[in-house]
Every structure is written in C-alpha cells, then in structure tokens.
Write an enzyme that holds these catalytic residues in place. Sequence first.
Site, PDB file in Angstrom:
ATOM      1  N   CYS A  50      -3.646  38.777  81.598  1.00  0.00           N
ATOM      2  CA  CYS A  50      -4.297  37.906  82.400  1.00  0.00           C
ATOM      3  C   CYS A  50      -3.217  37.156  83.180  1.00  0.00           C
ATOM      4  O   CYS A  50      -2.267  36.690  82.890  1.00  0.00           O
ATOM      5  CB  CYS A  50      -5.040  36.859  81.641  1.00  0.00           C
ATOM      6  SG  CYS A  50      -5.994  35.520  82.994  1.00  0.00           S
ATOM      7  N   HIS A 102     -13.792  40.981  82.454  1.00  0.00           N
ATOM      8  CA  HIS A 102     -12.777  39.791  82.395  1.00  0.00           C
ATOM      9  C   HIS A 102     -12.991  38.854  83.802  1.00  0.00           C
ATOM     10  O   HIS A 102     -12.864  37.749  83.573  1.00  0.00           O
ATOM     11  CB  HIS A 102     -11.536  40.777  82.658  1.00  0.00           C
ATOM     12  CG  HIS A 102     -10.203  39.783  82.511  1.00  0.00           C
ATOM     13  ND1 HIS A 102      -9.210  39.779  81.426  1.00  0.00           N
ATOM     14  CD2 HIS A 102      -9.899  38.926  83.354  1.00  0.00           C
ATOM     15  CE1 HIS A 102      -8.318  38.888  81.748  1.00  0.00           C
ATOM     16  NE2 HIS A 102      -8.523  38.251  82.947  1.00  0.00           N
ATOM     17  N   GLU A 103     -13.074  39.328  84.871  1.00  0.00           N
ATOM     18  CA  GLU A 103     -13.432  38.548  86.161  1.00  0.00           C
ATOM     19  C   GLU A 103     -14.560  37.841  86.064  1.00  0.00           C
ATOM     20  O   GLU A 103     -14.382  36.436  86.370  1.00  0.00           O
ATOM     21  CB  GLU A 103     -13.051  39.258  87.421  1.00  0.00           C
ATOM     22  CG  GLU A 103     -11.913  40.167  87.568  1.00  0.00           C
ATOM     23  CD  GLU A 103     -10.432  39.206  87.126  1.00  0.00           C
ATOM     24  OE1 GLU A 103     -10.521  38.004  87.599  1.00  0.00           O
ATOM     25  OE2 GLU A 103      -9.464  39.705  86.812  1.00  0.00           O
ATOM     26  N   HIS A 122     -14.099  34.843  83.766  1.00  0.00           N
ATOM     27  CA  HIS A 122     -13.550  33.728  84.277  1.00  0.00           C
ATOM     28  C   HIS A 122     -14.363  32.796  85.019  1.00  0.00           C
ATOM     29  O   HIS A 122     -14.279  31.521  84.864  1.00  0.00           O
ATOM     30  CB  HIS A 122     -12.460  34.192  85.286  1.00  0.00           C
ATOM     31  CG  HIS A 122     -11.129  34.512  84.750  1.00  0.00           C
ATOM     32  ND1 HIS A 122     -10.203  33.602  84.310  1.00  0.00           N
ATOM     33  CD2 HIS A 122     -10.219  35.608  84.954  1.00  0.00           C
ATOM     34  CE1 HIS A 122      -9.228  34.010  83.877  1.00  0.00           C
ATOM     35  NE2 HIS A 122      -9.112  35.375  84.303  1.00  0.00           N
TER      36      HIS A 122
END
EC number: 3.5.1.88
Length: 217
Positions: free
Chosen positions: A129, A171-172, A175
């Site tokens: 990351c 993953h994004e 966030h």
Amino acid sequence: MFGKNAKVDLELNRDVEQLIKTGGKEKLLPIVQAGEPVLRQRTVAYNGQLSKRTLAKLIDTMHTTMLEAPGVGLAATQIGLGLALAVVEDHVRDDEDDPREIAEFPFHVIINPSYKPTSDKTASFYEGCLSFDGYQAVRKRWLDITAEWDDEDGKHHSEPLHGWPARIFQHETDHLSGELYIDRAEIRSLTTNENLEDYWCEDPVPTEAAEELGFAL
C-alpha cells in the site's frame, strides 16, 4: 449523471483546487501515511460536490501521482480528501501461469464503489500500500467479485472481476471505508520490500514464507 439536485459545494471545491495546486506543474501530491486520521474515516459519498472542471483536474492529478509512486490504485483518502473516489490501473500482460491471476486492468475512475463476493473462493498473496510505504504483507481476499461504481460522468457500472484486478478493486474500495489492508493481513507475514525481494519473491504463493515466518494460509 449524479443526482439532479446535486449542487457544487463551493467551499469544498475551493479546498480541492488548493490541494491540486500543491501538486505543482508535475501534478504530484504527497501520499499520506498510516497514522493520519483521514485514512481511518469513512468517506462521504460523491454526488456532484465538485465542478466538472475541478473533478477532472483532481482525477488527472491523482492518476499522475499514482503512476509516479508507482502504484496500481490511489484512493482520495490517500491524498487527504474524504470523498468516495479512487483511481485504478494496472498494465501488465495476462499470465496464465501466475497463480495470482494477474491481468490487464485498464484505467478506471471508481466513484462510490462497492463489491460483493460471487463465490466462497479466496486467495492469499502479498500486497502492499502506498500509505504503508516500504512494507508488504499477506492478505486473504475474495477471488471473484461483482464490482459496482460510478464513473466520472455519473454513469453506473456493474462488472465481474477476477483474480488480481478483483484484489486491486477491493483494496481501493476498502480505503474509502477507513480500512487499510494491514488490518486483516497475516501480521507475521509483514516484511520490508527489500526482504520480500530477497526471501519470498521466487514463488508468488507464500507457502515458504508461511512456514518460515509462522502464519497460516
């Protein structure tokens, strides 16, 4: 398009314009690191709070920042902005022999993204990351998902994603809910990028790392 009654938030629009200016001619913004409160805050849904011009400039600056880092995704929270949008892109050759099932993932702007697993299959691989710079850890993620998002023109998309592109999207999107990949990673797998290269890169499947570092796959 975004909501018919959506109005530009003039104060936020000015703040974003100022943020963009900090990137200079190079369009490179600093990427905030773990410990910054913004990375732990749930973002606000995007519904036209920025002018089209400002949104386009923001996307361009985020894209440039992501590529220069380099990375394959960048969420707005990673540049200190609490709006639900991110950019993703991974230009690699499809490799049927790579167990990570890496595949081409063209540039997308993903606004208000969400995902749902479409099977119970998961995969555990090292990932990193840009906001936890210099380290990687093994993270289990869904192998197949239905990804949903709006693009920069407000058009809604729903597509199946598999393998590595599915991992990037998860993953994004995480966030934007205030989650870092390390929150659910195998903590004993945590390694510097240098040690990953020296010890654990020969086989993408982290079987040896699991045995040597003492974590379960």
